[in-house]
Design a protein around this motif. Structure first.
Motif, PDB file in Angstrom:
ATOM      1  N   LYS A  99      78.025  43.193   1.916  1.00  0.00           N
ATOM      2  CA  LYS A  99      77.468  42.058   2.644  1.00  0.00           C
ATOM      3  C   LYS A  99      76.439  42.505   3.694  1.00  0.00           C
ATOM      4  O   LYS A  99      76.515  42.160   4.870  1.00  0.00           O
ATOM      5  CB  LYS A  99      78.585  41.247   3.311  1.00  0.00           C
ATOM      6  N   VAL A 100      75.469  43.266   3.218  1.00  0.00           N
ATOM      7  CA  VAL A 100      74.439  43.795   4.114  1.00  0.00           C
ATOM      8  C   VAL A 100      73.536  42.667   4.611  1.00  0.00           C
ATOM      9  O   VAL A 100      73.464  41.585   4.001  1.00  0.00           O
ATOM     10  CB  VAL A 100      73.596  44.875   3.406  1.00  0.00           C
ATOM     11  N   ASP A 101      72.854  42.919   5.713  1.00  0.00           N
ATOM     12  CA  ASP A 101      72.056  41.874   6.366  1.00  0.00           C
ATOM     13  C   ASP A 101      70.571  41.980   6.050  1.00  0.00           C
ATOM     14  O   ASP A 101      69.722  41.694   6.896  1.00  0.00           O
ATOM     15  CB  ASP A 101      72.271  41.919   7.881  1.00  0.00           C
ATOM     16  N   PHE A 102      70.246  42.427   4.838  1.00  0.00           N
ATOM     17  CA  PHE A 102      68.842  42.483   4.419  1.00  0.00           C
ATOM     18  C   PHE A 102      68.741  42.054   2.958  1.00  0.00           C
ATOM     19  O   PHE A 102      69.729  42.070   2.220  1.00  0.00           O
ATOM     20  CB  PHE A 102      68.248  43.882   4.629  1.00  0.00           C
ATOM     21  N   ASP A 103      67.544  41.678   2.575  1.00  0.00           N
ATOM     22  CA  ASP A 103      67.285  41.193   1.220  1.00  0.00           C
ATOM     23  C   ASP A 103      67.104  42.381   0.278  1.00  0.00           C
ATOM     24  O   ASP A 103      66.386  43.338   0.600  1.00  0.00           O
ATOM     25  CB  ASP A 103      66.024  40.328   1.239  1.00  0.00           C
ATOM     26  N   PHE A 104      67.726  42.325  -0.903  1.00  0.00           N
ATOM     27  CA  PHE A 104      67.633  43.423  -1.868  1.00  0.00           C
ATOM     28  C   PHE A 104      67.753  42.866  -3.276  1.00  0.00           C
ATOM     29  O   PHE A 104      68.284  41.767  -3.489  1.00  0.00           O
ATOM     30  CB  PHE A 104      68.722  44.469  -1.623  1.00  0.00           C
ATOM     31  N   ASP A 105      67.276  43.647  -4.242  1.00  0.00           N
ATOM     32  CA  ASP A 105      67.446  43.272  -5.640  1.00  0.00           C
ATOM     33  C   ASP A 105      67.221  44.498  -6.507  1.00  0.00           C
ATOM     34  O   ASP A 105      66.624  45.488  -6.098  1.00  0.00           O
ATOM     35  CB  ASP A 105      66.481  42.162  -6.043  1.00  0.00           C
ATOM     36  N   GLY A 106      67.691  44.437  -7.727  1.00  0.00           N
ATOM     37  CA  GLY A 106      67.539  45.506  -8.679  1.00  0.00           C
ATOM     38  C   GLY A 106      68.408  45.233  -9.897  1.00  0.00           C
ATOM     39  O   GLY A 106      69.259  44.344  -9.864  1.00  0.00           O
TER      40      GLY A 106
END
Length: 334
Positions: free
Chosen positions: A234-241
């Motif tokens: 539940k990190v506080d930054f946007d990510f994708d992959g």
């Protein structure tokens, strides 16, 4: 580079302090003169004051307002040795060995950072990366919540599709073949690095040769698992992959390959699946794309220590000091 002056000006406002262990190197002494002249940081040099002042004099440098400490005779040795012994006694280190170890400038400097006497250390103009990292890991350790120390490069691109863009590439210098968990750690560390240094919101792309299931392979699975770990944390930054690099940074490609992704086409952090890809990637950008690469920035430590290339210039040292001060300020706010 359009970013450097901004970073130095941001760091100036922090009234930080730095230790430089390689105090007789001409590039370090030249950098110290610049750091003091621009009021960037309070500087501590390590070594014998007579020798350091002789070297400075030969360069026509006055070391006014610079603290010089000799690790061999410092009154901090007992406390530093005790702390090091407590961290390393289960590894078989004796107190006598601890005393001798912390007299080494790299370990003494790292101890100063650990004990809060300075906010960061910059080394590597003389010492190899492995020795700098070993001292930092043994004395300071890894940031809580992480298990991986890694690196990032800042790549400011003045004309990326007719606009200025600043990318962070990781890991390009430390972890040869990261596991999924290590990739997640690297992503988290790099997001923190971006917030501290650039100050905007991280958009993290976990890179692969596949985009969101377009290929099946165990190498792709490693990256998709890293995404799942970041989701669980539940990190506080946007990510994708997983994302191919064109889908990560080119909006038109992202619309075709990953239309539902909030990161695709807009990524400002690129997490490479292994060190080969990362090292090749940043050097291609540097030498073919003619993009200046700032780094490596060591990240994931409990307090900031940064490595230099042994081919660094005095300006590189000044810039790295500014980056370390920004990282230190970000850690103080956590």
């Amino acid at each position: 580079m359009f970013i450097i002056d901004d970073l130095i000006n941001k760091a100036k406002g922090n009234s930080g302090s730095i230790v430089l262990p390689e105090s007789t190197d001409p590039r370090v002494l030249t950098a110290v003169a610049k750091i003091v002249a621009m009021d960037l940081a309070k500087v501590t040099l390590l070594g014998e004051s007579e020798i350091i002042n002789q070297e400075a004099k030969a360069l026509n440098i006055e070391l006014n307002n610079v603290t010089i400490i000799n690790p061999e005779t410092s009154e901090d040795i007992p406390a530093f040795a005790e702390a090091y012994y407590q961290r390393r006694k289960e590894k078989g280190v004796t107190m006598a060995q601890a005393i001798e170890t912390v007299k080494n400038p790299l370990y003494f400097g790292a101890s100063m950072v650990k004990e809060g006497k300075v906010e960061g250390m910059v080394a590597g103009a003389v010492n190899i990366t492995a020795d700098v990292l070993r001292a930092a890991l043994q004395v300071i350790g890894v940031m809580p919540g992480l298990k991986t120390v890694s690196s990032a490069f800042i790549l400011p691109v003045p004309d990326f599709r007719c606009e200025k863009r600043i990318f962070l590439f990781a890991d390009c210098a430390v972890v040869p073949n990261p596991s999924s968990e290590q990739l997640a750690d690297i992503a988290m560390s790099t997001a923190l690095t971006r917030k501290a240094i650039i100050g905007d919101e991280p958009k993290v792309a976990l890179l692969s040769f596949s985009t969101l299931g377009s290929a099946k392979h165990e190498l792709v699975d490693k990256v998709t698992m890293a995404k799942e770990i970041l989701t669980e944390r539940k990190v506080d930054f946007d990510f994708d992959g997983e994302l191919q690099v064109d889908a990560a940074i080119i909006p038109e490609v992202a619309k075709r390959k990953a239309p539902q992704s909030s990161v695709a086409g807009n990524a400002n952090i690129l997490i490479f699946p292994d060190l080969q890809a990362g090292n090749i990637g940043y050097k291609l950008a540097q030498y073919i794309g003619k993009v200046e690469a700032i780094g490596p920035i060591i990240q994931g430590l409990a307090a900031p220590v940064s490595d230099l290339s042994r081919g660094c210039s005095a300006e590189d040292i000044v810039n790295t000091v500014a980056i370390v001060l920004l990282l230190a300020d970000q850690q103080k706010k956590k």
